[in-house]
Design a protein around this motif. Structure first.
Motif, PDB file in Angstrom:
ATOM      1  N   THR A   1       0.845  -1.189   0.000  1.00  0.00           N
ATOM      2  CA  THR A   1       0.000   0.000   0.000  1.00  0.00           C
ATOM      3  C   THR A   1       0.880   1.240   0.000  1.00  0.00           C
ATOM      4  N   ALA A   2       0.289   2.388  -0.286  1.00  0.00           N
ATOM      5  CA  ALA A   2       1.046   3.633  -0.302  1.00  0.00           C
ATOM      6  C   ALA A   2       1.642   3.926   1.074  1.00  0.00           C
ATOM      7  N   LEU A   3       0.894   3.658   2.128  1.00  0.00           N
ATOM      8  CA  LEU A   3       1.391   3.874   3.485  1.00  0.00           C
ATOM      9  C   LEU A   3       2.584   2.971   3.779  1.00  0.00           C
ATOM     10  N   GLU A   4       2.493   1.706   3.431  1.00  0.00           N
ATOM     11  CA  GLU A   4       3.593   0.768   3.649  1.00  0.00           C
ATOM     12  C   GLU A   4       4.820   1.179   2.847  1.00  0.00           C
ATOM     13  N   ARG A   5       4.608   1.627   1.629  1.00  0.00           N
ATOM     14  CA  ARG A   5       5.720   2.096   0.793  1.00  0.00           C
ATOM     15  C   ARG A   5       6.409   3.282   1.444  1.00  0.00           C
ATOM     16  N   ASN A   6       5.625   4.254   1.903  1.00  0.00           N
ATOM     17  CA  ASN A   6       6.206   5.442   2.529  1.00  0.00           C
ATOM     18  C   ASN A   6       6.947   5.093   3.814  1.00  0.00           C
ATOM     19  N   GLN A   7       6.407   4.174   4.599  1.00  0.00           N
ATOM     20  CA  GLN A   7       7.085   3.765   5.828  1.00  0.00           C
ATOM     21  C   GLN A   7       8.411   3.088   5.507  1.00  0.00           C
ATOM     22  N   ARG A   8       8.425   2.243   4.490  1.00  0.00           N
ATOM     23  CA  ARG A   8       9.662   1.558   4.091  1.00  0.00           C
ATOM     24  C   ARG A   8      10.700   2.561   3.589  1.00  0.00           C
ATOM     25  N   LEU A   9      10.271   3.486   2.719  1.00  0.00           N
ATOM     26  CA  LEU A   9      11.200   4.480   2.187  1.00  0.00           C
ATOM     27  C   LEU A   9      11.715   5.425   3.275  1.00  0.00           C
ATOM     28  N   GLU A  10      10.834   5.790   4.210  1.00  0.00           N
ATOM     29  CA  GLU A  10      11.251   6.688   5.290  1.00  0.00           C
ATOM     30  C   GLU A  10      12.307   6.026   6.173  1.00  0.00           C
ATOM     31  N   SER A  11      12.134   4.758   6.490  1.00  0.00           N
ATOM     32  CA  SER A  11      13.141   4.084   7.318  1.00  0.00           C
ATOM     33  C   SER A  11      14.463   3.958   6.568  1.00  0.00           C
ATOM     34  N   GLU A  12      14.417   3.714   5.252  1.00  0.00           N
ATOM     35  CA  GLU A  12      15.639   3.654   4.457  1.00  0.00           C
ATOM     36  C   GLU A  12      16.331   5.015   4.424  1.00  0.00           C
ATOM     37  N   LEU A  13      15.558   6.083   4.289  1.00  0.00           N
ATOM     38  CA  LEU A  13      16.120   7.431   4.275  1.00  0.00           C
ATOM     39  C   LEU A  13      16.743   7.791   5.622  1.00  0.00           C
ATOM     40  N   LYS A  14      16.069   7.440   6.717  1.00  0.00           N
ATOM     41  CA  LYS A  14      16.609   7.727   8.056  1.00  0.00           C
ATOM     42  C   LYS A  14      17.935   7.011   8.282  1.00  0.00           C
ATOM     43  N   GLU A  15      18.014   5.749   7.873  1.00  0.00           N
ATOM     44  CA  GLU A  15      19.264   4.992   8.019  1.00  0.00           C
ATOM     45  C   GLU A  15      20.375   5.633   7.200  1.00  0.00           C
ATOM     46  N   ALA A  16      20.063   6.059   5.981  1.00  0.00           N
ATOM     47  CA  ALA A  16      21.069   6.692   5.124  1.00  0.00           C
ATOM     48  C   ALA A  16      21.533   8.017   5.728  1.00  0.00           C
ATOM     49  N   CYS A  17      20.614   8.806   6.237  1.00  0.00           N
ATOM     50  CA  CYS A  17      20.983  10.086   6.852  1.00  0.00           C
ATOM     51  C   CYS A  17      21.874   9.869   8.065  1.00  0.00           C
ATOM     52  N   THR A  18      21.615   8.823   8.833  1.00  0.00           N
ATOM     53  CA  THR A  18      22.439   8.515  10.002  1.00  0.00           C
ATOM     54  C   THR A  18      23.867   8.192   9.591  1.00  0.00           C
ATOM     55  N   ILE A  19      24.017   7.443   8.521  1.00  0.00           N
ATOM     56  CA  ILE A  19      25.350   7.079   8.029  1.00  0.00           C
ATOM     57  C   ILE A  19      26.160   8.322   7.685  1.00  0.00           C
ATOM     58  N   PHE A  20      25.511   9.325   7.095  1.00  0.00           N
ATOM     59  CA  PHE A  20      26.209  10.525   6.638  1.00  0.00           C
ATOM     60  C   PHE A  20      26.148  11.673   7.642  1.00  0.00           C
ATOM     61  N   GLY A  21      25.531  11.454   8.783  1.00  0.00           N
ATOM     62  CA  GLY A  21      25.440  12.513   9.793  1.00  0.00           C
ATOM     63  C   GLY A  21      24.533  13.651   9.350  1.00  0.00           C
ATOM     64  N   LEU A  22      23.494  13.324   8.613  1.00  0.00           N
ATOM     65  CA  LEU A  22      22.565  14.324   8.097  1.00  0.00           C
ATOM     66  C   LEU A  22      21.212  14.187   8.785  1.00  0.00           C
ATOM     67  N   TYR A  23      20.382  15.166   8.602  1.00  0.00           N
ATOM     68  CA  TYR A  23      18.985  15.055   8.993  1.00  0.00           C
ATOM     69  C   TYR A  23      18.158  15.602   7.851  1.00  0.00           C
ATOM     70  N   HIS A  24      16.905  15.185   7.811  1.00  0.00           N
ATOM     71  CA  HIS A  24      16.067  15.612   6.699  1.00  0.00           C
ATOM     72  C   HIS A  24      14.943  16.494   7.193  1.00  0.00           C
ATOM     73  N   GLY A  25      14.461  17.318   6.284  1.00  0.00           N
ATOM     74  CA  GLY A  25      13.330  18.181   6.584  1.00  0.00           C
ATOM     75  C   GLY A  25      12.036  17.402   6.485  1.00  0.00           C
ATOM     76  N   GLU A  26      10.948  18.136   6.417  1.00  0.00           N
ATOM     77  CA  GLU A  26       9.637  17.504   6.304  1.00  0.00           C
ATOM     78  C   GLU A  26       9.535  16.764   4.975  1.00  0.00           C
ATOM     79  N   ILE A  27       8.996  15.555   5.023  1.00  0.00           N
ATOM     80  CA  ILE A  27       8.896  14.716   3.828  1.00  0.00           C
ATOM     81  C   ILE A  27       7.581  14.986   3.120  1.00  0.00           C
ATOM     82  N   ASP A  28       7.669  15.200   1.818  1.00  0.00           N
ATOM     83  CA  ASP A  28       6.470  15.294   0.982  1.00  0.00           C
ATOM     84  C   ASP A  28       6.153  13.866   0.554  1.00  0.00           C
ATOM     85  N   TYR A  29       5.136  13.266   1.189  1.00  0.00           N
ATOM     86  CA  TYR A  29       4.839  11.856   0.955  1.00  0.00           C
ATOM     87  C   TYR A  29       4.184  11.591  -0.386  1.00  0.00           C
ATOM     88  N   LEU A  30       3.675  12.623  -1.031  1.00  0.00           N
ATOM     89  CA  LEU A  30       3.057  12.422  -2.332  1.00  0.00           C
ATOM     90  C   LEU A  30       4.107  11.993  -3.359  1.00  0.00           C
TER      91      LEU A  30
END
Length: 186
Positions: A103-132
Motif C-alpha cells: 500500500t502507499a502507506l507501507e511504501r512510505n514507511q519503508r522508504l522513510e526508514s531507508e532514508l533515516k538509516e542513510a541520513c544517520t550514516i552521513f550525519g545528516l537530517y532531513h526536513g519535512e517529507i512530501d509523501y506524495l
C-alpha cells in the motif's frame, strides 16, 4: 441536621447477579485498557496477509499466536479461533506476501526508514517529507546539502533546486551522489 436514607431497589436476585457480573466485567476491561493498553503486534499488512489466507476481512482478525511450536491460532474479533498447521501456514504466508501489493502507506514507511538509516550514516537530517512524491531536503549542521526523493524503484538526488538529477538504487547511494562523506565516529 438532615439525614438521607438510601434504599436498594427490588431487583430479582438472578437479574441482580447478571447485572453485577456485567458491570464488574465492564469495569475490569476499562481498567485493563486504562492501566496497561496493549500495543497491537499485527500490522495492517499482517492482517491483510492473514485475511487473504483464511478468507476473512482483515479487520476481523484480533491476533495470532503459535502454540507448542506446532499450531498457529488465529483469534477473530467475534471471539472465534481457528487452528492451522505451522508449516502450512508459513508456506501460505510466503505465497501471499509474494503476490500482495504494497500500500502507499507501507511504501512510505519503508522508504522513510531507508532514508533515516542513510541520513544517520552521513550525519545528516532531513526536513519535512512530501509523501506524495516522497521527497525531502537533507541538511548537515543547518546547512542545505541537497534534495533527495524516490519514485518507488530508484532514488534521485540533486544538490540544487534546479539542475541535473542523479540516480541511485538506494538512499545511501543518492546521498553519496550529493558529494557528502559518511560521518566519522568521534
Amino acid at each position: 441536621m438532615t439525614y438521607t436514607r438510601y434504599t436498594q431497589q427490588a431487583i430479582p436476585s438472578s437479574s441482580r447477579d447478571e447485572q453485577a457480573q456485567a458491570e464488574l466485567n465492564h469495569h475490569i476491561e476499562s481498567q485493563a485498557e486504562a492501566v496497561a493498553p496493549t500495543q497491537d503486534p499485527l500490522t495492517s499488512r499482517d492482517r491483510r496477509i492473514i485475511g487473504e489466507i483464511i478468507e476473512v476481512q482483515p479487520e476481523s482478525i484480533r491476533t495470532i499466536w503459535i502454540e507448542g511450536g506446532i499450531t498457529v491460532w488465529v483469534q477473530l474479533v467475534g471471539g472465534g479461533r481457528l487452528p492451522f498447521d505451522r508449516n502450512w501456514f508459513a508456506t501460505r504466508v510466503a505465497e501471499v506476501k509474494a503476490t500482495l501489493l504494497e500500500t502507499a502507506l507501507e511504501r512510505n514507511q519503508r522508504l522513510e526508514s531507508e532514508l533515516k538509516e542513510a541520513c544517520t550514516i552521513f550525519g545528516l537530517y532531513h526536513g519535512e517529507i512530501d509523501y506524495l512524491v516522497f521527497g525531502t531536503k537533507v541538511y548537515r549542521n543547518r546547512h542545505f546539502v541537497g534534495n533527495v526523493w524516490c519514485n518507488g524503484q530508484e532514488w534521485y538526488s540533486n544538490p540544487r533546486k534546479y539542475g541535473l538529477d542523479r540516480v541511485a538504487q538506494t538512499a545511501v547511494g543518492a546521498i553519496a551522489l550529493l558529494g557528502v562523506r559518511p560521518a566519522v565516529a568521534a
